[in-house]
Design a protein around this motif. Structure first.
Motif, PDB file in Angstrom:
ATOM      1  N   GLY A 228       0.862  -1.171   0.026  1.00 48.84           N
ATOM      2  CA  GLY A 228       0.071  -0.032  -0.029  1.00 48.84           C
ATOM      3  C   GLY A 228       1.067   1.137  -0.084  1.00 48.84           C
ATOM      4  N   VAL A 229       0.524   2.049  -0.675  1.00 50.12           N
ATOM      5  CA  VAL A 229       1.144   3.551  -0.786  1.00 50.12           C
ATOM      6  C   VAL A 229       0.282   4.689  -0.926  1.00 50.12           C
ATOM      7  CG1 VAL A 229       3.096   4.810  -2.456  1.00 50.12           C
ATOM      8  CG2 VAL A 229       2.946   2.351  -2.599  1.00 50.12           C
ATOM      9  N   ALA A 230       0.510   5.483  -0.013  1.00 50.84           N
ATOM     10  CA  ALA A 230      -0.396   6.431   0.256  1.00 50.84           C
ATOM     11  C   ALA A 230       0.450   8.146   0.365  1.00 50.84           C
ATOM     12  CB  ALA A 230      -1.257   6.394   1.321  1.00 50.84           C
ATOM     13  N   VAL A 231      -0.227   9.089   0.072  1.00 50.63           N
ATOM     14  CA  VAL A 231       0.298  10.515   0.313  1.00 50.63           C
ATOM     15  C   VAL A 231      -0.841  11.215   0.897  1.00 50.63           C
ATOM     16  CG1 VAL A 231       2.167  10.381  -1.462  1.00 50.63           C
ATOM     17  CG2 VAL A 231      -0.063  11.453  -2.204  1.00 50.63           C
ATOM     18  N   GLY A 232      -0.643  12.316   1.490  1.00 52.39           N
ATOM     19  CA  GLY A 232      -1.598  13.035   2.216  1.00 52.39           C
ATOM     20  C   GLY A 232      -1.200  14.243   2.382  1.00 52.39           C
ATOM     21  N   ASP A 233      -2.003  15.470   2.628  1.00 50.53           N
ATOM     22  CA  ASP A 233      -1.893  16.776   2.972  1.00 50.53           C
ATOM     23  C   ASP A 233      -2.760  17.364   4.070  1.00 50.53           C
ATOM     24  OD1 ASP A 233      -1.065  19.415   2.747  1.00 50.53           O
ATOM     25  OD2 ASP A 233      -1.222  19.734   0.552  1.00 50.53           O
ATOM     26  N   VAL A 234      -2.399  17.671   4.982  1.00 47.29           N
ATOM     27  CA  VAL A 234      -3.040  18.495   6.181  1.00 47.29           C
ATOM     28  C   VAL A 234      -3.211  20.067   5.769  1.00 47.29           C
ATOM     29  CG1 VAL A 234      -3.421  19.021   8.508  1.00 47.29           C
ATOM     30  CG2 VAL A 234      -2.669  16.822   7.764  1.00 47.29           C
ATOM     31  N   VAL A 235      -4.349  20.514   6.030  1.00 46.26           N
ATOM     32  CA  VAL A 235      -4.418  21.857   5.786  1.00 46.26           C
ATOM     33  C   VAL A 235      -3.973  22.664   6.961  1.00 46.26           C
ATOM     34  CG1 VAL A 235      -6.086  23.853   5.753  1.00 46.26           C
ATOM     35  CG2 VAL A 235      -6.567  21.793   4.313  1.00 46.26           C
ATOM     36  N   GLY A 236      -3.161  23.555   6.917  1.00 40.78           N
ATOM     37  CA  GLY A 236      -2.748  24.469   7.807  1.00 40.78           C
ATOM     38  C   GLY A 236      -1.155  24.512   7.894  1.00 40.78           C
ATOM     39  N   HIS A 237      -0.564  25.237   8.832  1.00 39.44           N
ATOM     40  CA  HIS A 237       1.022  25.500   8.704  1.00 39.44           C
ATOM     41  C   HIS A 237       1.446  24.802  10.305  1.00 39.44           C
ATOM     42  CE1 HIS A 237       0.597  27.270   5.025  1.00 39.44           C
ATOM     43  NE2 HIS A 237      -0.160  28.079   5.613  1.00 39.44           N
ATOM     44  N   GLY A 238       2.686  24.835  10.444  1.00 41.22           N
ATOM     45  CA  GLY A 238       3.584  24.679  11.949  1.00 41.22           C
ATOM     46  C   GLY A 238       3.267  23.296  12.326  1.00 41.22           C
ATOM     47  N   LEU A 239       3.683  23.388  13.572  1.00 46.00           N
ATOM     48  CA  LEU A 239       3.620  22.208  14.626  1.00 46.00           C
ATOM     49  C   LEU A 239       2.241  21.637  14.683  1.00 46.00           C
ATOM     50  CD1 LEU A 239       5.791  23.554  17.577  1.00 46.00           C
ATOM     51  CD2 LEU A 239       6.362  21.497  16.021  1.00 46.00           C
ATOM     52  N   ARG A 240       1.195  22.299  14.705  1.00 43.93           N
ATOM     53  CA  ARG A 240      -0.264  21.822  14.638  1.00 43.93           C
ATOM     54  C   ARG A 240      -0.395  20.999  13.526  1.00 43.93           C
ATOM     55  NH1 ARG A 240      -6.029  24.863  14.517  1.00 43.93           N
ATOM     56  NH2 ARG A 240      -7.238  22.915  15.311  1.00 43.93           N
ATOM     57  N   ALA A 241      -0.124  21.361  12.447  1.00 48.79           N
ATOM     58  CA  ALA A 241      -0.387  20.672  11.105  1.00 48.79           C
ATOM     59  C   ALA A 241       0.676  19.425  11.108  1.00 48.79           C
ATOM     60  CB  ALA A 241      -0.078  21.360   9.862  1.00 48.79           C
ATOM     61  N   ALA A 242       1.798  19.444  11.444  1.00 52.91           N
ATOM     62  CA  ALA A 242       2.656  18.416  11.615  1.00 52.91           C
ATOM     63  C   ALA A 242       2.287  17.424  12.681  1.00 52.91           C
ATOM     64  CB  ALA A 242       4.056  18.734  12.038  1.00 52.91           C
ATOM     65  N   CYS A 243       1.723  17.832  13.818  1.00 54.43           N
ATOM     66  CA  CYS A 243       0.957  16.823  14.818  1.00 54.43           C
ATOM     67  C   CYS A 243      -0.018  16.160  14.101  1.00 54.43           C
ATOM     68  CB  CYS A 243       0.596  17.541  15.810  1.00 54.43           C
ATOM     69  SG  CYS A 243       2.321  18.271  17.089  1.00 54.43           S
TER      70      CYS A 243
END
Length: 410
Positions: A228-243
């Motif tokens: 299985g191979v996946a990619v994704g993108d969380v809306v937002g910036h900084g530490l919160r988005a990384a978490c």
């Protein structure tokens, strides 16, 4: 304008602007200056155009505390690196007299620097606007000289305090960016064989202290000769988005191991995302590669389509199973799923939008650019192909959005 529908003469409008405005190249060379800038700066157009800013206006060498040029250079560099407007605090900037070389006049300027972006998102020009406040600072206004000097000192002190506060904020943002990058690096899987297959993976952070986002990739071993191979993108910036990115990546990885296909894995992820603050509008695409059946099964939650590069250089985008991002629907709806056959030697390319999207540009233009690059480099192995794509598609000065890239030889 001469009449309705007539073209606006922007060159004449620029010259007629009431404030001091100059245009600088990314090398900080004067490209143009309006009449007010020429008049108030005490320099002719010939002394400005084509010359390096700090050759025209250096710091006063006789004043060890002079910082105007240094502060202006730092501001312009920030605009070049981030692509964002930068307003400076009031600056004391001594200017050498043309008539009396070696004589320096005390000036007070309040500069604002803004980027002009090209189609690829890079800074192609800098708008340098200066508010001349020397007379205001030095005006006595009927007050006694000692009181006026106190007011001048207070105003200048407040401006310097603002500069210090801004510098501290930038340092704090820079530290946050470093922590977010370290967190992303710790949570993203290191390149390794999945089963007996190997993939090329890349992650490129955005340029600028505030632009670290929540892009991720993941590869998991499935039963049989499948991955299985996946990619994704969380809306937002900084530490919160990384978490948030770390939570969703782990959840999708676990769901992929037990779900009956990529669509079901994304459904589970969507249900989980409802309980994660900041996960709304996250995009993701999940693919299952089956070497026994020579098929790729896929499902997308609002994400740019993966690309299948055939050995003959043709490119097919996997866009037949696309649904809205996570949390876009209030009720649970089964997600679509599609499959496509592949031949040995084909390449599957998954990526996040930083690779293809540009400001004020249709996404189809970016996809066409990606397809063209894949076709040109179709004979390369996954590792050099990944490097070639990043070289072709990312702006030279760095992108304004994160980019994750995964390439699997089929």
């Amino acid at each position: 304008m001469k009449g309705a529908g007539a073209d606006i003469d922007y060159a004449a409008m620029f010259q007629a602007l009431p404030g001091m405005v100059a245009l600088l190249t990314p090398e900080l060379v004067y490209a143009d200056a309006n009449r007010e800038f020429v008049r108030m700066s005490g320099r002719s157009r010939e002394e400005l155009i084509g010359r390096y800013l700090f050759d025209v206006f250096p710091d006063n060498p006789n004043d060890p505390d002079a910082t105007g040029a240094r502060n202006l250079l730092a501001s312009l560099t920030r605009v070049l690196e981030t692509g964002e407007r930068d307003a400076m605090a009031l600056q004391r900037y001594d200017v050498e007299s043309r008539e009396r070389p070696g004589t320096w006049t005390e000036r007070y300027w309040s500069p604002v620097n803004a980027p002009v972006l090209g189609p690829d998102g890079r800074v192609v020009l800098l708008v340098h606007r200066v508010e001349e406040v020397t007379e205001l600072i030095k005006a006595r206004g009927g007050q006694d000289g000692s009181r006026a000097r106190v007011l001048e000192a207070e105003l200048y002190t407040r401006a310097r305090e603002l500069q210090v506060i801004n510098d501290r904020l930038r340092q704090a943002h820079a530290r946050e960016r470093e922590v977010a990058l370290a967190l992303q690096a710790a949570m993203l899987p290191a390149p390794r064989p999945v089963g007996h297959h190997r993939a090329a993976v890349r992650y490129r952070p955005a340029v600028g202290a505030l632009n670290v986002c929540g892009d991720w990739y993941d590869l998991v071993d499935l039963t049989g000769d499948r991955i299985g191979v996946a990619v994704g993108d969380v809306v937002g910036h900084g530490l919160r988005a990384a978490c948030v990115m770390g939570l969703l990546r782990s959840a999708l990885s676990a769901a992929s191991l037990v779900a009956d296909g990529p669509a079901r894995a994304l459904e589970v992820l969507g249900l989980y995302a409802r309980s994660v603050d900041g996960a709304e509008s996250t995009t993701a695409v999940e693919t299952h590669i089956d070497w026994d059946a020579h098929t790729i099964t896929y499902s997308s939650a609002g994400h740019p389509p993966p690309a299948l590069l055939h050995a003959d250089g043709t490119v097919v985008f996997l866009d037949q199973a696309t649904d809205p991002p996570l949390g876009a629907r209030p009720e649970h709806v089964p997600r679509p799923e599609a499959a496509i056959a592949f031949e040995e030697g084909d390449m599957l390319v998954l990526y996040t939008d930083g690779l293809v999207e540009r400001r004020r540009e249709d996404i189809d233009t970016g996809l066409a650019r990606l397809a063209g690059s894949l076709t040109r480099h179709c004979g390369l192995a996954p590792e050099p192909l990944a490097d070639a794509l990043l070289h072709d598609l990312l702006p030279t000065g760095g992108a304004t959005d994160d980019t994750a890239l995964v390439i699997v030889r089929l």
